[in-house]
Scaffold this motif. Structure first.
Motif, PDB file in Angstrom:
ATOM      1  N   UNK A 119       0.774   7.072   4.096  1.00  0.00           N
ATOM      2  CA  UNK A 119      -0.013   6.507   5.197  1.00  0.00           C
ATOM      3  C   UNK A 119      -0.420   7.590   6.190  1.00  0.00           C
ATOM      4  N   UNK A 120       0.516   8.497   6.507  1.00  0.00           N
ATOM      5  CA  UNK A 120       0.205   9.590   7.433  1.00  0.00           C
ATOM      6  C   UNK A 120      -0.901  10.467   6.858  1.00  0.00           C
ATOM      7  N   UNK A 121      -0.843  10.741   5.564  1.00  0.00           N
ATOM      8  CA  UNK A 121      -1.866  11.555   4.907  1.00  0.00           C
ATOM      9  C   UNK A 121      -3.230  10.868   4.956  1.00  0.00           C
ATOM     10  N   UNK A 122      -3.248   9.578   4.639  1.00  0.00           N
ATOM     11  CA  UNK A 122      -4.517   8.840   4.622  1.00  0.00           C
ATOM     12  C   UNK A 122      -5.133   8.724   6.015  1.00  0.00           C
ATOM     13  N   UNK A 123      -4.271   8.668   7.048  1.00  0.00           N
ATOM     14  CA  UNK A 123      -4.772   8.536   8.413  1.00  0.00           C
ATOM     15  C   UNK A 123      -5.573   9.769   8.852  1.00  0.00           C
ATOM     16  N   UNK A 124      -5.390  10.877   8.149  1.00  0.00           N
ATOM     17  CA  UNK A 124      -6.170  12.077   8.468  1.00  0.00           C
ATOM     18  C   UNK A 124      -7.618  11.955   8.026  1.00  0.00           C
ATOM     19  N   UNK A 125      -7.878  11.006   7.127  1.00  0.00           N
ATOM     20  CA  UNK A 125      -9.217  10.905   6.537  1.00  0.00           C
ATOM     21  C   UNK A 125      -9.861   9.534   6.724  1.00  0.00           C
ATOM     22  N   UNK A 126      -9.046   8.516   6.897  1.00  0.00           N
ATOM     23  CA  UNK A 126      -9.579   7.151   6.893  1.00  0.00           C
ATOM     24  C   UNK A 126      -9.235   6.418   8.178  1.00  0.00           C
ATOM     25  N   UNK A 127     -10.031   5.405   8.543  1.00  0.00           N
ATOM     26  CA  UNK A 127      -9.693   4.603   9.727  1.00  0.00           C
ATOM     27  C   UNK A 127      -8.455   3.763   9.486  1.00  0.00           C
ATOM     28  N   UNK A 128      -7.789   3.389  10.574  1.00  0.00           N
ATOM     29  CA  UNK A 128      -6.525   2.670  10.470  1.00  0.00           C
ATOM     30  C   UNK A 128      -6.663   1.378   9.674  1.00  0.00           C
ATOM     31  N   UNK A 129      -7.731   0.620   9.904  1.00  0.00           N
ATOM     32  CA  UNK A 129      -7.872  -0.676   9.224  1.00  0.00           C
ATOM     33  C   UNK A 129      -7.935  -0.502   7.710  1.00  0.00           C
ATOM     34  N   UNK A 130      -8.567   0.595   7.260  1.00  0.00           N
ATOM     35  CA  UNK A 130      -8.676   0.829   5.822  1.00  0.00           C
ATOM     36  C   UNK A 130      -7.339   1.278   5.240  1.00  0.00           C
ATOM     37  N   UNK A 131      -6.601   2.102   5.991  1.00  0.00           N
ATOM     38  CA  UNK A 131      -5.269   2.503   5.533  1.00  0.00           C
ATOM     39  C   UNK A 131      -4.370   1.272   5.415  1.00  0.00           C
ATOM     40  N   UNK A 132      -4.465   0.360   6.377  1.00  0.00           N
ATOM     41  CA  UNK A 132      -3.701  -0.892   6.302  1.00  0.00           C
ATOM     42  C   UNK A 132      -4.032  -1.661   5.032  1.00  0.00           C
ATOM     43  N   UNK A 133      -5.311  -1.733   4.693  1.00  0.00           N
ATOM     44  CA  UNK A 133      -5.723  -2.441   3.477  1.00  0.00           C
ATOM     45  C   UNK A 133      -5.106  -1.792   2.241  1.00  0.00           C
ATOM     46  N   UNK A 134      -5.123  -0.470   2.211  1.00  0.00           N
ATOM     47  CA  UNK A 134      -4.550   0.249   1.067  1.00  0.00           C
ATOM     48  C   UNK A 134      -3.047  -0.004   0.979  1.00  0.00           C
ATOM     49  N   UNK A 135      -2.361   0.003   2.125  1.00  0.00           N
ATOM     50  CA  UNK A 135      -0.922  -0.249   2.133  1.00  0.00           C
ATOM     51  C   UNK A 135      -0.602  -1.643   1.570  1.00  0.00           C
ATOM     52  N   UNK A 136      -1.398  -2.612   1.951  1.00  0.00           N
ATOM     53  CA  UNK A 136      -1.154  -3.984   1.500  1.00  0.00           C
ATOM     54  C   UNK A 136      -1.440  -4.142   0.008  1.00  0.00           C
ATOM     55  N   UNK A 137      -2.459  -3.444  -0.488  1.00  0.00           N
ATOM     56  CA  UNK A 137      -2.739  -3.479  -1.924  1.00  0.00           C
ATOM     57  C   UNK A 137      -1.585  -2.853  -2.705  1.00  0.00           C
ATOM     58  N   UNK A 138      -1.101  -1.711  -2.221  1.00  0.00           N
ATOM     59  CA  UNK A 138       0.044  -1.062  -2.879  1.00  0.00           C
ATOM     60  C   UNK A 138       1.270  -1.958  -2.847  1.00  0.00           C
ATOM     61  N   UNK A 139       1.485  -2.647  -1.718  1.00  0.00           N
ATOM     62  CA  UNK A 139       2.625  -3.554  -1.605  1.00  0.00           C
ATOM     63  C   UNK A 139       2.502  -4.699  -2.604  1.00  0.00           C
ATOM     64  N   UNK A 140       1.306  -5.238  -2.752  1.00  0.00           N
ATOM     65  CA  UNK A 140       1.108  -6.357  -3.676  1.00  0.00           C
ATOM     66  C   UNK A 140       1.310  -5.897  -5.115  1.00  0.00           C
ATOM     67  N   UNK A 141       0.787  -4.701  -5.451  1.00  0.00           N
ATOM     68  CA  UNK A 141       0.930  -4.195  -6.813  1.00  0.00           C
ATOM     69  C   UNK A 141       2.386  -3.875  -7.146  1.00  0.00           C
ATOM     70  N   UNK A 142       3.135  -3.416  -6.146  1.00  0.00           N
ATOM     71  CA  UNK A 142       4.525  -2.989  -6.375  1.00  0.00           C
ATOM     72  C   UNK A 142       5.517  -4.135  -6.238  1.00  0.00           C
ATOM     73  N   UNK A 143       5.333  -4.957  -5.217  1.00  0.00           N
ATOM     74  CA  UNK A 143       6.308  -6.005  -4.902  1.00  0.00           C
ATOM     75  C   UNK A 143       5.867  -7.400  -5.311  1.00  0.00           C
ATOM     76  N   UNK A 144       4.581  -7.555  -5.585  1.00  0.00           N
ATOM     77  CA  UNK A 144       4.070  -8.879  -5.923  1.00  0.00           C
ATOM     78  C   UNK A 144       3.820  -9.721  -4.677  1.00  0.00           C
ATOM     79  N   UNK A 145       3.633 -11.008  -4.904  1.00  0.00           N
ATOM     80  CA  UNK A 145       3.372 -11.935  -3.799  1.00  0.00           C
ATOM     81  C   UNK A 145       4.692 -12.371  -3.172  1.00  0.00           C
ATOM     82  N   UNK A 146       5.026 -11.780  -2.006  1.00  0.00           N
ATOM     83  CA  UNK A 146       6.311 -12.080  -1.368  1.00  0.00           C
ATOM     84  C   UNK A 146       6.278 -13.383  -0.573  1.00  0.00           C
TER      85      UNK A 146
END
Length: 422
Positions: free
Chosen positions: A241-268
């Protein structure tokens, strides 16, 4: 100590002139400020109510605790972790690191000094900090001390006092009730039905620890919560997330984090872990709510070993009624309901801090107030935020110390002027 001079008795209270900043708190924040000041040649005094450094870590944390973030994001200024430490140091290793830090920079706090009040005396332009001893002679007025100095650094941090909610019927519960700050291991709860109130990182990890010791935890999840994997493909999610924040806006990094969470953890959410509408990074930045980094608890939630339950309606003897009407038999209750700042309890006549104990000015400008007041460790950004505050604070004080005050002349003149006003 070299930072003090000209002690004198005034009735039953001893007054001590501090030739440098007065730092309240000997946790990581206080140690970092003192170390950075020493690097600039500025002496300081740390006042600590406990009998050791980092008392939260040494006395109020559970045994299995590890740093939730990689060590490079948790190190204090000018002193990296040893190379042989793992990516996520244990509680014991982190305490060893802090003790080495204090030794390296020759930081020696004054222990058993509980600050009762700190106020700015406009007459002499100095801070007056009153303490009482917390050791064997606690409460003895002859052990009251007033420290007087040009600067005050509040470094007691965000986790100074435990938070325990008032719940209907709790006094009639009859079973064991404790806060996570007093929890060490699930061994004491083996075979018991334990209600864990709170679903943050501590609540999740305590519930996991209880499972590992053959207890039966039910975890109260009253609000929505973000659960993220600690790592993805061996890479820290926080580091990513820290790396992505150097290049992308916060809202987009949040979206990426949530996609990774869904792919890794599934629907919690199907397990009762409802996600907030706001993204994890935005929620952390705006409200200080830290996402949960999963270290194994979610697997126990899926298997049913950790039962997720909604909010509490009221307690009965050996039972709890939930807001959905369920009634559970419970042997013990552990409140993983967090901590709060205690600055409003002792800082007087100052509006720099709000009633909740945080600076009124938001990050990144909440480290400096008026009249020589500084705040370190109140950024809601963990050890990295505290370290950044410590560096800024030390640089600011050192600039005044070297360029404007001429310490020897100033300390003598102010000391005499202040004594005349006591």
């Amino acid at each position: 100590m070299a930072a003090m001079a000209n002690e004198f008795d005034f009735f039953s209270r001893r007054c001590v002139w501090v030739n440098g900043p007065i730092i309240v708190g000997a946790g990581p924040s206080g140690l970092a400020v003192a170390a950075c000041l020493k690097e600039h040649g500025v002496p300081s005094v740390i006042l600590e109510r406990a009998d050791c450094i980092a008392s939260l870590w040494q006395k109020r944390t559970y045994d299995r605790l590890k740093l939730h973030l990689p060590k490079q994001f948790c190190q204090l200024p000018k002193f990296p972790f040893p190379e042989d430490f793992p990516e996520y140091p244990s509680k014991k290793q982190f305490i060893e690191y802090l003790e080495s830090y204090a030794k390296r920079f020759e930081v020696s706090p004054l222990f058993n000094q509980a600050v009762q009040s700190a106020r700015y005396d406009e007459t002499c332009g100095l801070w007056r900090v009153r303490t009482v001893g917390t050791g064997a002679d606690a409460g003895n007025r002859s052990h009251e001390v007033e420290y007087i100095g040009r600067w005050l650094v509040a470094a007691t941090g965000e986790n100074a006092e435990k938070v325990v909610p008032e719940l209907d019927g709790l006094r009639d519960f009859g079973g064991d009730v404790t806060h996570v700050c007093d929890y060490k291991s699930g061994e004491a709860f083996r075979g018991k039905r334990v209600l864990v109130v709170g679903c943050g990182n501590s609540g999740m990890e305590i519930s996991l620890d209880l499972c590992d010791h053959n207890a039966f935890p039910a975890m109260v999840v009253r609000d929505s919560v973000h659960v993220l994997p600690r790592e993805v493909l061996g890479k820290s999610v926080f580091e990513l997330a820290v790396l992505l924040m150097n290049w992308l806006p916060l809202w987009l990094v949040d979206k990426i984090m949530l996609v990774l969470a869904w792919l890794t953890l599934g629907n919690v959410e199907k397990y009762g872990l409802r996600r907030p509408s706001m993204g994890p990074l935005e929620l952390k930045n705006t409200q200080g709510r830290t996402p949960v980094l999963d270290v194994g608890a979610l697997a126990k939630v899926r298997s049913g070993d950790i039962k997720v339950v909604p909010g509490i309606k009221r307690f009965f003897p050996a039972k709890v009624e939930l807001v959905d009407g369920q009634v559970l038999d419970v042997d013990s209750v552990i409140f993983a309901t967090g901590y709060r700042s205690n600055v409003p309890q002792w800082l007087q006549g100052c509006d720099f801090f709000s009633k909740d104990g945080y600076p009124e000015t938001p990050f990144p400008n909440g480290w400096k107030g008026d009249c020589g007041l500084y705040a370190v460790g109140f950024t809601r950004r963990g050890l990295a935020g505290a370290s950044a505050d410590a560096v800024r604070t030390a640089e600011d004080i050192a600039k005044i110390w070297k360029e404007e005050l001429r310490p020897a002349k100033r300390s003598f003149a102010c000391h005499r002027r202040c004594i005349s006003q006591i």
